[in-house]
Design an enzyme around this catalytic site. Structure first.
Site, mmCIF file in Angstrom:
data_model
loop_
_atom_site.group_PDB
_atom_site.id
_atom_site.type_symbol
_atom_site.label_atom_id
_atom_site.label_comp_id
_atom_site.label_asym_id
_atom_site.label_seq_id
_atom_site.Cartn_x
_atom_site.Cartn_y
_atom_site.Cartn_z
ATOM 1 N N SER A 1 0.854 -1.188 0.000
ATOM 2 C CA SER A 1 0.000 0.000 0.000
ATOM 3 C C SER A 1 0.887 1.234 0.000
ATOM 4 O O SER A 1 1.952 1.249 0.644
ATOM 5 C CB SER A 1 -0.897 0.027 1.229
ATOM 6 O OG SER A 1 -1.523 1.294 1.375
ATOM 7 N N TYR B 1 -2.237 -0.330 10.009
ATOM 8 C CA TYR B 1 -2.228 -0.771 8.618
ATOM 9 C C TYR B 1 -0.902 -0.408 7.940
ATOM 10 O O TYR B 1 -0.280 -1.247 7.274
ATOM 11 C CB TYR B 1 -3.396 -0.138 7.873
ATOM 12 C CG TYR B 1 -3.493 -0.514 6.412
ATOM 13 C CD1 TYR B 1 -3.889 -1.785 6.032
ATOM 14 C CD2 TYR B 1 -3.202 0.419 5.420
ATOM 15 C CE1 TYR B 1 -3.987 -2.128 4.689
ATOM 16 C CE2 TYR B 1 -3.293 0.087 4.082
ATOM 17 C CZ TYR B 1 -3.690 -1.195 3.721
ATOM 18 O OH TYR B 1 -3.771 -1.520 2.385
#
Length: 252
Positions: A147, A161
């Site tokens: 990501s 995350y």
């Protein structure tokens, strides 16, 4: 090189895409199959959607295998890899796509959420890769899906995350070095904002997110799949330990 040659650059290859039933994973499944690969995919809950995607693949003349597996369960992850190799006859490409997306203020995140995120986003790619390399020969490809939040965390609530996706950078670099002598490449694709059910391009935060993006709009899942297919194909043979940002300039 003809268009037909390019589109069949993965002819004879077998791929496994974890979390391949929807979103970016489904786009990767479609793209790898379009380029000639037989594809296994894992899913956790939605069997109907995964089965429908497999039917799309078989309609193109490629083989497809649907495997239910919880990526938080290491035995299930390793079992999915071994089953894909056994039932499709080999394994050439592993795409570690399944992910947990748990957000929230630091003080509100539970230990259970921490464990779930690390299990799915870090341990599962490690376990899947460990199982996959037992089946791979020279020319194998391992592609992790990370990501852009690993490189630029501009929004609050992303600490857990972002941490988990940042771990994939170290894993990718180290495995690229370790598996290089076996001619197995390991690379990382960092998607940015991508138009999926989880983060739709017309969602309430889309305008803000677009404002951080140089190109000013979300990616289509096929944009990410194209990068994965390039790394999986013959033209990606000399790229390893690398991170490829498909984020429209979010991290520029």
């Amino acid at each position: 090189m003809t268009t037909n040659t390019i589109m069949n650059s993965l002819e004879g290859k077998v791929a496994l895409v974890t979390g391949g039933g929807r979103g970016i994973g489904a786009a990767v499944v479609r793209r790898l199959a379009a380029q000639g690969a037989d594809v296994a995919l894992t899913f956790q809950h939605d069997r109907q959607r995964a089965t429908e995607l497999a039917a799309e693949v078989t309609a193109t003349g490629r083989r497809a295998l649907v495997i239910q597996a919880d990526s938080a369960d290491p035995a299930a992850v390793a079992g999915a890899v071994d089953r894909a190799a056994a039932e499709l006859g080999r394994l050439d490409i592993l795409v570690n796509n399944a992910g947990a997306f748990l957000l929230g203020p630091l003080q509100d995140l539970s230990l259970a959420e921490f464990e779930q995120t690390v299990a799915v986003n870090v341990r599962a790619p490690f376990v899947a890769t460990q199982a996959a390399v037992r089946h791979m020969s020279a020319g194998g490809r391992i592609i992790n899906i990370g990501s852009n939040a690993a490189e630029r965390a501009v929004f609050p609530g992303f600490s857990l995350y972002s941490m988990s996706k940042t771990a994939l950078i170290g894993l990718t670099k180290s495995l690229g070095r370790e598996l290089g002598p076996r001619a197995i490449t390991v690379n990382l694709v960092h998607p940015g904002a991508t138009d999926t059910e989880l983060n739709p391009a017309d969602g309430p935060n889309a305008a803000t997110i677009n404002g951080f993006t140089a190109l000013g709009h979300y990616a289509d899942p096929s944009d990410v799949a194209a990068a994965v297919a390039f790394l999986a194909g013959p033209d990606g043979r000399y790229i390893t330990g690398a991170t490829v940002n498909v984020d429209g300039g979010f991290t520029a």
